[in-house]
Design a protein around this motif. Structure first.
Motif, PDB file in Angstrom:
ATOM      1  N   HIS A 181      -8.693   7.056   3.373  1.00  0.00           N
ATOM      2  CA  HIS A 181      -9.076   5.886   2.589  1.00  0.00           C
ATOM      3  C   HIS A 181     -10.472   5.415   2.972  1.00  0.00           C
ATOM      4  O   HIS A 181     -11.120   5.951   3.879  1.00  0.00           O
ATOM      5  N   THR A 182     -10.984   4.400   2.273  1.00  0.00           N
ATOM      6  CA  THR A 182     -12.388   3.994   2.430  1.00  0.00           C
ATOM      7  C   THR A 182     -12.692   3.443   3.817  1.00  0.00           C
ATOM      8  O   THR A 182     -13.778   3.666   4.339  1.00  0.00           O
ATOM      9  N   LEU A 183     -11.763   2.718   4.432  1.00  0.00           N
ATOM     10  CA  LEU A 183     -12.019   2.201   5.779  1.00  0.00           C
ATOM     11  C   LEU A 183     -12.156   3.350   6.776  1.00  0.00           C
ATOM     12  O   LEU A 183     -13.037   3.336   7.635  1.00  0.00           O
ATOM     13  N   ARG A 184     -11.311   4.338   6.668  1.00  0.00           N
ATOM     14  CA  ARG A 184     -11.395   5.489   7.574  1.00  0.00           C
ATOM     15  C   ARG A 184     -12.694   6.257   7.360  1.00  0.00           C
ATOM     16  O   ARG A 184     -13.324   6.715   8.311  1.00  0.00           O
ATOM     17  N   LYS A 185     -13.123   6.390   6.105  1.00  0.00           N
ATOM     18  CA  LYS A 185     -14.395   7.060   5.832  1.00  0.00           C
ATOM     19  C   LYS A 185     -15.570   6.267   6.395  1.00  0.00           C
ATOM     20  O   LYS A 185     -16.550   6.840   6.846  1.00  0.00           O
ATOM     21  N   PHE A 186     -15.471   4.939   6.369  1.00  0.00           N
ATOM     22  CA  PHE A 186     -16.545   4.092   6.874  1.00  0.00           C
ATOM     23  C   PHE A 186     -16.698   4.216   8.389  1.00  0.00           C
ATOM     24  O   PHE A 186     -17.802   4.281   8.906  1.00  0.00           O
ATOM     25  N   VAL A 187     -15.591   4.260   9.125  1.00  0.00           N
ATOM     26  CA  VAL A 187     -15.663   4.276  10.587  1.00  0.00           C
ATOM     27  C   VAL A 187     -15.604   5.688  11.171  1.00  0.00           C
ATOM     28  O   VAL A 187     -15.552   5.842  12.379  1.00  0.00           O
ATOM     29  N   ARG A 188     -15.645   6.704  10.355  1.00  0.00           N
ATOM     30  CA  ARG A 188     -15.497   8.079  10.831  1.00  0.00           C
ATOM     31  C   ARG A 188     -16.569   8.469  11.836  1.00  0.00           C
ATOM     32  O   ARG A 188     -16.287   9.040  12.886  1.00  0.00           O
ATOM     33  N   ARG A 235       0.834  -1.208   0.000  1.00  0.00           N
ATOM     34  CA  ARG A 235       0.000   0.000   0.000  1.00  0.00           C
ATOM     35  C   ARG A 235       0.864   1.252   0.000  1.00  0.00           C
ATOM     36  O   ARG A 235       0.583   2.214  -0.717  1.00  0.00           O
ATOM     37  N   LYS A 275     -18.728   6.378  13.409  1.00  0.00           N
ATOM     38  CA  LYS A 275     -19.161   5.254  14.233  1.00  0.00           C
ATOM     39  C   LYS A 275     -18.693   5.460  15.670  1.00  0.00           C
ATOM     40  O   LYS A 275     -17.763   6.187  15.954  1.00  0.00           O
TER      41      LYS A 275
END
Length: 88
Positions: A63-70, A31, A72
């Motif tokens: 990245h997408t994981l950080r956007k997903f858990v932002r 990555r 939560k």
């Protein structure tokens, strides 16, 4: 003799945990080499010097994981925590 010592069912969890750790390290290495704007592998890119690519850096860090858990909750079991911590 060494095969008899290491190839036992008791050692398989150790192999699995080391394999997962090596996989995570390899994934992070790939990555960083492929997506990090600060890492330049080719000679032509290294000759460019310091670039101010704020949009590229933002894309890499968010990245997408950080956007997903932002948005939560950071709790593992919020219903249990709220049951014991919130006064009635």
């Amino acid at each position: 003799m060494a095969a008899n010592r290491w190839i036992r069912p008791e050692v398989f969890p150790l192999f699995a945990s080391v394999g997962v750790a090596v996989g995570i390290c390899g994934m992070q290495l790939v990555r960083n080499i492929t997506g990090n704007p600060d890492v330049r592998v080719t000679k032509q890119n290294r000759a460019a010097g310091v670039l101010d690519n704020f949009s590229e850096g933002e894309k890499y860090s968010q990245h997408t994981l950080r956007k997903f858990v932002r948005n939560k909750s950071s709790q593992i079991m919020p219903s249990v925590n709220n049951f014991f911590s919130d006064p009635k």
